[in-house]
Design a protein around this motif. Structure first.
Motif, PDB file in Angstrom:
ATOM      1  N   ASP A  81       0.484  -1.285  -0.179  1.00  0.00           N
ATOM      2  CA  ASP A  81       0.030   0.034   0.058  1.00  0.00           C
ATOM      3  C   ASP A  81       1.008   0.902   0.362  1.00  0.00           C
ATOM      4  OD1 ASP A  81      -2.979  -1.092   0.109  1.00  0.00           O
ATOM      5  OD2 ASP A  81      -1.857  -1.810   2.281  1.00  0.00           O
ATOM      6  N   TRP A 123      -0.894  -0.297  -8.420  1.00  0.00           N
ATOM      7  CA  TRP A 123      -1.504   0.623  -7.433  1.00  0.00           C
ATOM      8  C   TRP A 123      -2.887   0.744  -8.565  1.00  0.00           C
ATOM      9  CZ3 TRP A 123       2.989   4.103  -5.102  1.00  0.00           C
ATOM     10  CH2 TRP A 123       2.976   2.940  -4.255  1.00  0.00           C
ATOM     11  N   GLY A 128      -5.616   2.831  -6.287  1.00  0.00           N
ATOM     12  CA  GLY A 128      -4.407   3.583  -5.409  1.00  0.00           C
ATOM     13  C   GLY A 128      -3.456   2.965  -4.586  1.00  0.00           C
ATOM     14  N   TYR A 130       0.913   4.994  -2.104  1.00  0.00           N
ATOM     15  CA  TYR A 130       0.529   5.598  -1.440  1.00  0.00           C
ATOM     16  C   TYR A 130       2.913   5.728  -2.428  1.00  0.00           C
ATOM     17  CZ  TYR A 130       0.303  10.503   0.460  1.00  0.00           C
ATOM     18  OH  TYR A 130       0.527  11.884   1.075  1.00  0.00           O
ATOM     19  N   TYR A 167      -0.383  10.711 -11.607  1.00  0.00           N
ATOM     20  CA  TYR A 167      -1.062   9.110 -11.137  1.00  0.00           C
ATOM     21  C   TYR A 167      -2.012  10.345  -9.779  1.00  0.00           C
ATOM     22  CZ  TYR A 167       2.019   6.780 -13.782  1.00  0.00           C
ATOM     23  OH  TYR A 167       2.424   6.762 -15.094  1.00  0.00           O
ATOM     24  N   ASP A 170      -5.510   9.617 -10.135  1.00  0.00           N
ATOM     25  CA  ASP A 170      -6.304   8.750 -10.399  1.00  0.00           C
ATOM     26  C   ASP A 170      -5.795   7.332  -8.932  1.00  0.00           C
ATOM     27  OD1 ASP A 170      -6.413   8.282 -13.106  1.00  0.00           O
ATOM     28  OD2 ASP A 170      -3.874   7.829 -13.277  1.00  0.00           O
ATOM     29  N   GLY A 171      -5.442   8.252  -7.875  1.00  0.00           N
ATOM     30  CA  GLY A 171      -5.652   7.460  -6.360  1.00  0.00           C
ATOM     31  C   GLY A 171      -3.810   7.221  -5.550  1.00  0.00           C
ATOM     32  N   VAL A 172      -3.269   7.835  -7.217  1.00  0.00           N
ATOM     33  CA  VAL A 172      -1.404   7.499  -6.548  1.00  0.00           C
ATOM     34  C   VAL A 172      -1.354   9.215  -4.793  1.00  0.00           C
ATOM     35  CG1 VAL A 172       1.364   6.947  -7.143  1.00  0.00           C
ATOM     36  CG2 VAL A 172      -0.899   5.879  -7.918  1.00  0.00           C
ATOM     37  N   GLY A 173      -1.315   9.028  -3.849  1.00  0.00           N
ATOM     38  CA  GLY A 173      -0.954   9.994  -2.983  1.00  0.00           C
ATOM     39  C   GLY A 173       1.099   9.707  -3.618  1.00  0.00           C
ATOM     40  N   ASP A 228      -2.305  13.075   2.960  1.00  0.00           N
ATOM     41  CA  ASP A 228      -2.130  13.686   1.775  1.00  0.00           C
ATOM     42  C   ASP A 228      -1.905  14.162   1.366  1.00  0.00           C
ATOM     43  OD1 ASP A 228      -1.813  12.747  -0.821  1.00  0.00           O
ATOM     44  OD2 ASP A 228      -4.469  12.399  -0.939  1.00  0.00           O
TER      45      ASP A 228
END
Length: 267
Positions: A81, A123, A128, A130, A167, A170-173, A228
């Motif tokens: 994750d 991811w 997603g 991180y 990204y 697209d949910g990538v922190g 975030d």
């Protein structure tokens, strides 16, 4: 991001900031893969987490090698994750050789790129993940004495920015950590060097602000991941320094030259 139950991989976790990060993520309820080129140190970090009731694996891994990165993402703990690209080196003083540039680029920059190449597709398919880039204030300002460190930390910041822009929807922190001096074995090695460029660089680090503990940096980083937040400045004054640099680049460079002269004269 809620960290309980998440799987966090931390490179360079055998000591310093990496160990503090591993312990801090575990304290928040994350399962931790502690990776380090020194496998024994990685296992010591993992054992300390397990002794406190956490879940952790210690794995020997070269953060700059794609096959080792892939191994870190395919443990029995399941899919990753959070990936913390923390492993880094100071490199050689001065201009360095081609071989020295290859080494520092592999660890301080390409290890981040290779990790993203492995993880971002996963991811995106899962919705997603991180990425944490442990860079340096040298990536926003510069580093007296060590070209390789200054350049690769700038590049690490730039790559983290690109990941966040490309990204983020697209949910990538992404968080990018940029401290000044931190009490770690890396700083100890620079301060112990007899090389005049290294000595000037070490003096600039120590004089630029309070030398924080690795735990201070880890606490700020974990807080940024939970919120975030992209830019993580354990030394808040770095933001003012960065603004001053951008407001008048020529004046800033002239000031850095003067500062370098004073450091060399003190030596």
């Amino acid at each position: 991001m809620e960290l309980t139950g998440r799987l966090a991989v931390i490179t360079g976790a055998g000591s310093g900031i990496g160990r503090a990060l591993a312990e801090s993520f575990a304290a928040e309820g994350a399962r931790v893969v502690a990776a380090d080129l020194d496998g024994e140190s990685a296992e010591q970090t993992a054992a300390a987490i397990r002794s406190g009731g956490g879940q952790s694996l210690g794995i020997r891994a070269d953060a700059g090698v794609t096959a080792d990165i892939e191994a870190l993402t395919t443990t029995d703990f399941g899919p990753v994750d959070i990936y913390v690209a923390n492993a880094g080196i100071i490199g050689s003083p001065g201009l360095g050789t081609d071989e020295q540039w290859d080494s520092i680029l592999d660890i301080n920059l390409r290890s981040h790129v290779r990790a993203a190449q492995v993880l971002v597709p996963q991811w995106l398919s899962r919705g997603g993940g991180y990425f944490v880039s442990v860079a340096s204030a040298a990536g926003l300002l510069s580093q007296i004495g060590a070209a390789g460190y200054a350049v690769t930390k700038h590049a690490a910041v730039g790559f983290a920015e690109w990941l966040a822009i490309t990204y983020g929807d697209d949910g990538v922190g992404v968080s990018c950590v940029c401290p000044l001096g931190v009490a770690t074995p890396l700083l100890d090695a620079v301060r112990a060097s007899e090389d005049p460029d290294s000595a000037a660089g070490a003096a600039s680090i120590v004089q630029s602000g309070e030398v924080l503990s690795a735990q201070d940096v880890a606490t700020a980083t974990v807080g940024a991941v939970k919120a975030d937040r992209f830019l993580v400045l354990p030394h808040p004054q770095v933001l003012d320094m960065y603004r001053h640099k951008g407001s008048d680049y020529d004046r800033w460079i002239a000031g850095m030259r003067r500062y370098q002269r004073s450091l060399r004269a003190g030596r």
